[in-house]
Design a protein around this motif. Structure first.
Motif, short mmCIF file in Angstrom:
data_model
loop_
_atom_site.label_atom_id
_atom_site.label_comp_id
_atom_site.label_asym_id
_atom_site.label_seq_id
_atom_site.Cartn_x
_atom_site.Cartn_y
_atom_site.Cartn_z
N ASN A 122 0.88 -1.16 0.00
CA ASN A 122 0.00 0.00 0.00
C ASN A 122 0.92 1.21 0.00
OD1 ASN A 122 -1.79 2.16 0.57
ND2 ASN A 122 -3.16 0.80 1.69
N ASN A 123 0.60 2.19 -0.79
CA ASN A 123 1.49 3.34 -0.91
C ASN A 123 1.47 4.22 0.33
OD1 ASN A 123 3.40 3.95 -2.83
ND2 ASN A 123 2.24 5.64 -3.70
N LYS A 124 0.47 4.05 1.18
CA LYS A 124 0.36 4.89 2.37
C LYS A 124 0.99 4.22 3.58
CE LYS A 124 -2.91 7.47 5.22
NZ LYS A 124 -2.25 7.03 6.46
N GLN A 127 -9.59 7.50 0.91
CA GLN A 127 -9.17 8.35 -0.20
C GLN A 127 -7.82 7.93 -0.73
OE1 GLN A 127 -11.00 10.77 -1.80
NE2 GLN A 127 -9.29 10.57 -3.24
N SER A 128 -6.91 7.57 0.18
CA SER A 128 -5.60 7.10 -0.25
C SER A 128 -5.73 5.83 -1.08
CB SER A 128 -4.72 6.85 0.98
OG SER A 128 -3.47 6.30 0.60
N LEU A 129 -6.59 4.92 -0.64
CA LEU A 129 -6.82 3.67 -1.38
C LEU A 129 -7.43 3.96 -2.74
CD1 LEU A 129 -6.67 0.55 -1.08
CD2 LEU A 129 -9.06 0.63 -0.36
N ARG A 130 -8.34 4.92 -2.79
CA ARG A 130 -8.97 5.30 -4.06
C ARG A 130 -7.92 5.81 -5.05
NH1 ARG A 130 -12.52 8.05 -1.88
NH2 ARG A 130 -14.19 6.49 -1.88
N ASN A 131 -6.91 6.49 -4.54
CA ASN A 131 -5.84 7.00 -5.41
C ASN A 131 -4.85 5.90 -5.80
OD1 ASN A 131 -6.93 9.58 -5.17
ND2 ASN A 131 -5.58 10.14 -3.45
N PRO A 172 -3.27 -4.07 2.55
CA PRO A 172 -3.86 -3.71 3.84
C PRO A 172 -4.28 -2.24 3.81
CG PRO A 172 -1.57 -4.49 4.04
CD PRO A 172 -1.81 -4.12 2.63
N THR A 173 -5.39 -1.93 4.45
CA THR A 173 -5.84 -0.54 4.54
C THR A 173 -6.70 -0.37 5.78
OG1 THR A 173 -6.99 1.27 3.40
CG2 THR A 173 -7.93 -0.92 3.18
#
Length: 214
Positions: A3-5, A110-114, A101-102
């Motif tokens: 996950n990028n976040k 919103q991060s996942l949407r991006n 994972p989120t």
């Protein structure tokens, strides 16, 4: 695990899955690509987990820096946050299965949407050479996961389950020598192992296929 976040629960999920696989007698290797090396430190201190670390900034090629044991049956890769497009392509190409994972907070949603369009645009995912699923971590009863389930459905990504905010996960990191069982979040872990098709693998067979989860 990708996950990028940061703070999405990648390391917690990677460590928990590695512990449960090891408890089932599955020879498990944990590779930590995150500069914080949380997964590596836990794996190094635990009894039955093989653990390696690799910094993406290293000038040594990944294929030369890491050597899996010949009898490794499952390889779990804990990826870093804020990966470039190039690294995203590289990490997804190494995996047979991708778990995202989120958390379920509005910011995480919103991060996942991006992130999902970037992930599904990679060659490995768009060619359907890997399967992909998502786990909601640190799940709270007051937070709805319907928007996340809708996002996943639109992109044909499996929703695996929810991982609660249990102190057992933190205790497992504090005491890596102690075994961790799936009594915590049993529904999630039963679904996870079914989805990974682990029970159908011959884990006593020396030729068992290595499964990379990035």
């Amino acid at each position: 695990m990708i996950n990028n976040k940061g703070g999405s629960g990648k390391s917690t999920l990677a460590i928990s899955l590695a512990a449960l696989c090891s408890n089932k007698g599955i020879k498990t290797e944990l590779i930590d690509l995150d500069p914080q090396c949380i997964s590596y430190q836990w794996g190094f201190a635990s009894k039955n987990i093989r653990s390696q670390k690799f910094l993406p900034t290293s000038h040594v090629p990944f294929s030369l820096a890491l050597r899996l044991e010949a009898d490794t049956q499952i390889t779990i890769i804990d990826s870093p946050s804020n990966v470039s497009k190039f690294d995203l392509e590289k990490y997804t190409s190494m995996a047979d299965i991708i778990v995202v994972p989120t958390q379920s907070t509005p910011i995480e949603q919103q991060s996942l949407r991006n992130f999902l369009p970037k992930l599904t645009a990679t060659r490995a995912v768009s060619s359907k050479s890997v399967k992909i699923g998502c786990v909601v971590t640190r799940s709270q009863d007051c937070q709805s996961i319907e928007p996340i389930e809708q996002m996943l459905s639109e992109r044909n990504i499996a929703f695996i389950g929810q991982m609660s905010e249990q102190c057992a996960y933190q205790n497992m990191f504090l005491h890596p020598e102690c075994s961790f069982d799936d009594q915590q979040d049993r529904l999630l872990w039963n679904t996870m192992f079914d989805w990974l098709n682990i029970e159908d693998r011959s884990m006593n067979d020396e030729t068992a296929t290595t499964l990379a989860i990035a």
